[in-house]
Design a protein around this motif. Structure first.
Motif, mmCIF file in Angstrom:
data_model
loop_
_atom_site.group_PDB
_atom_site.id
_atom_site.type_symbol
_atom_site.label_atom_id
_atom_site.label_comp_id
_atom_site.label_asym_id
_atom_site.label_seq_id
_atom_site.Cartn_x
_atom_site.Cartn_y
_atom_site.Cartn_z
ATOM 1 N N LYS A 151 -33.507 -41.123 -60.500
ATOM 2 C CA LYS A 151 -34.686 -40.965 -61.356
ATOM 3 C C LYS A 151 -34.327 -40.271 -62.667
ATOM 4 C CE LYS A 151 -37.255 -39.246 -57.964
ATOM 5 N NZ LYS A 151 -38.425 -38.675 -57.262
ATOM 6 N N GLU A 155 -34.900 -41.879 -66.292
ATOM 7 C CA GLU A 155 -35.778 -41.142 -67.205
ATOM 8 C C GLU A 155 -35.098 -40.909 -68.551
ATOM 9 O OE1 GLU A 155 -38.115 -38.644 -63.697
ATOM 10 O OE2 GLU A 155 -36.642 -37.636 -64.978
ATOM 11 N N ASN A 271 -37.903 -48.042 -64.445
ATOM 12 C CA ASN A 271 -38.406 -46.666 -64.386
ATOM 13 C C ASN A 271 -39.602 -46.559 -63.442
ATOM 14 O OD1 ASN A 271 -38.413 -43.939 -65.041
ATOM 15 N ND2 ASN A 271 -39.608 -44.214 -66.896
ATOM 16 N N HIS A 275 -39.752 -44.485 -59.505
ATOM 17 C CA HIS A 275 -40.761 -43.458 -59.286
ATOM 18 C C HIS A 275 -41.851 -43.928 -58.320
ATOM 19 C CE1 HIS A 275 -38.871 -41.857 -62.939
ATOM 20 N NE2 HIS A 275 -39.278 -40.687 -62.511
#
Length: 409
Positions: A151, A155, A271, A275
Motif C-alpha cells: 500500500k 500510495e 491503488n 486498499h
C-alpha cells in the motif's frame, strides 16, 4: 516485462532489526515504553528519538485536517516495521511493536498518499529480545506488514505518476525523461500484485512486442517511453528485426493526453485495489507463503526481463527497474526470514546464503549507480558486466527458491 512470466518461536538473536507489529488498543499494550506522536499536515513529531528494545507503543494523535497514518521504517528507509493507518483528524490510535536494537525512521503520511512528512531518525538500544506469540498470529502479522509495504508503494506511485504524466502531456519531455525511471521504481517493487489483476499489468507495463504478439492495444509506461526517447533511424524494435520507425508516428498532443490519462486511471485502479477488502482477502488466502513467493517472483522479474535489457528498450533505464525489483524482493524476504531461520541449522544456513546473495547482487549493481544518483544506460554495460549480474541472480535464485518450502515445513 516478459509476456510469459509466471506469475513456533522465532530466533531470539536475529541479526536484522525486524519487529513484527500489530495495531492494538491502548489498554492492551503492556509496553516497556510509550511514546507520543503528533501528526499534522507538515510534521510528525515523536516525543523521543531513542528507546530501549522491547515492546514499544506509539500513541499517534492527528492534529491535522486530513486522515493520516504513522510508520516505523527500517534502517533502509523502505521496509515497514510497523504502521497504523486511517487516523481521522482529531482522533488517536496506537501502534505497538516489539522493537529489536537498531536504527529506524519515523514518518507520518497526511492524506495517506505520497512520501509522507517529518521523516526522522529513531534509535533502539539494548539487547535483542525474543518475540513471543502463537505461530499463526505472528505469520498473520507478517502478512499485514507486507500488505502495508504494498500500500505504501502504491500510495507513492499514484502522485508520482500524476507528476510524470503532467510533464509528458505538456510536452516537457526533458522532465518526463528524468521522472520516468524514478516513478517506475514504486511499481517495480510490487509488480506481482498488479500482475494478479488480469489485464491491469498489461495496460500499465506491457512492452510493445508483447502487446503486438497478444493483439492488445499498447498503452502504459512503455508506450509513453517510446514518445520520450524517439528511436534512432537505424534502431530496431525489441524483436531485433523490425525497424523502429516502421509504422511509427510520434503521438499527437491529443494522443499523449489519452495515454497519460489512461495510465493515471490504471494506477488509481491499482491503488483502489490494494486498499480494498479483496486485496486483504487475497493476501490472507495466500498467507505467509504469498509473502515468500513475492520475494521469489520479483527476482524472477529481474532474471526474465531486466537482465536481457528488453524492459526499457527505448530509454535504457533497465537498471533502475532491476534495483527496484531487488529491493522489493529483499523486503518480502526480510519479513519472513526469521520463520525460515527458526527451522534449525538448515534454516539458518539457508537464510545466511540468501542474505549473502542479496549483498553480492546489490554490491554489483552499486558499481553502475543507484536509484538516488542514477544508473548508467543499460547499453553501456559490457558483456562481462551482464554475465556478472546474471551469475549473481542465479546464485541468489537457487536458495531463494527454497524459502517458501522451508517456511511451510
Amino acid at each position: 516485462m516478459n509476456a510469459h512470466r509466471t506469475i513456533g518461536t522465532l530466533a531470539a538473536a536475529s541479526v536484522i532489526a525486524l519487529a513484527l507489529a500489530g495495531c492494538v488498543a491502548k489498554s492492551d499494550a503492556a509496553a516497556t515504553g510509550t511514546l507520543s506522536v503528533t501528526s499534522t499536515g507538515a510534521a510528525c513529531d515523536v516525543s523521543a528519538a531513542t528507546a530501549t528494545s522491547g515492546t514499544l507503543a506509539f500513541d499517534v494523535t492527528n492534529e491535522g485536517d486530513q486522515v493520516t497514518e504513522f510508520y516505523l521504517l527500517a534502517e533502509d528507509g523502505l521496509r515497514i516495521v510497523g504502521e497504523v493507518e486511517n487516523i481521522a483528524p482529531g482522533t488517536s490510535r496506537s501502534l505497538t511493536v516489539v522493537a529489536q536494537p537498531g536504527e529506524y525512521f519515523t514518518l507520518c503520511k497526511p492524506g495517506m498518499v505520497g512520501e509522507g512528512v517529518g521523516r526522522a531518525a529513531f534509535t533502539v538500544t539494548g539487547e535483542a529480545v525474543a518475540i513471543e506469540g502463537e505461530d499463526a498470529e505472528l505469520k498473520q502479522q507478517a502478512v499485514d506488514l507486507y500488505a502495508a509495504f504494498v500500500k505504501d508503494q502504491v500510495e507513492q506511485l499514484a502522485p508520482a505518476v500524476d507528476e510524470f504524466v503532467a510533464a509528458y502531456e505538456s510536452g516537457d519531455d526533458e522532465r518526463a525523461r528524468e521522472l520516468f525511471p524514478q516513478v517506475r521504481a514504486y511499481y517495480e517493487r510490487i509488480e506481482p500484485v498488479a500482475e494478479s489483476l488480469g489485464d491491469l499489468d498489461p495496460r500499465i507495463d506491457y512492452r510493445e512486442v508483447d502487446a503486438v504478439a497478444e493483439g492488445l492495444d499498447w498503452t502504459g509506461f512503455h508506450r509513453i517511453e517510446k514518445d520520450l526517447w524517439v528511436p534512432a533511424e537505424d534502431a530496431l524494435n525489441a524483436d531485433g528485426e523490425t525497424p523502429a520507425w516502421q509504422d511509427w508516428t510520434p503521438s499527437t498532443p491529443d494522443e499523449r493526453a489519452a495515454y497519460g490519462d489512461q495510465l493515471i486511471a490504471d494506477v488509481q485502479q491499482l491503488n483502489d485495489y490494494v486498499h480494498s477488502g479483496d486485496f486483504t482477502a487475497a493476501l490472507e488466502a495466500q498467507g505467509i507463503a504469498g509473502v515468500s513467493n513475492g520475494a521469489i517472483a520479483l527476482l524472477d522479474e529481474v532474471a526474465t526481463g531486466k537482465i536481457t535489457g528488453e524492459e526499457d528498450w527505448w530509454s535504457g533505464t533497465d537498471l533502475w527497474d532491476f534495483q527496484a525489483n531487488v529491493e522489493g524482493s529483499k523486503n518480502a524476504f526480510e519479513i519472513v526470514r526469521d520463520f525460515a531461520a527458526s527451522h534449525g541449522d538448515e534454516g539458518e544456513a539457508l537464510v545466511a546464503e540468501i542474505v549473502a546473495g542479496y549483498a553480492d547482487l546489490e554490491a554489483a549493481l552499486a558499481q553502475h549507480g543507484s536509484l538516488e544518483a542514477g544508473f548508467v544506460n543499460y547499453r553501456e554495460l559490457t558483456g562481462a558486466d551482464k554475465r556478472e549480474l546474471a551469475d549473481l541472480i542465479n546464485a541468489l535464485a537457487e536458495p531463494l527458491s527454497q524459502l517458501t518450502s522451508t517456511i511451510l515445513e
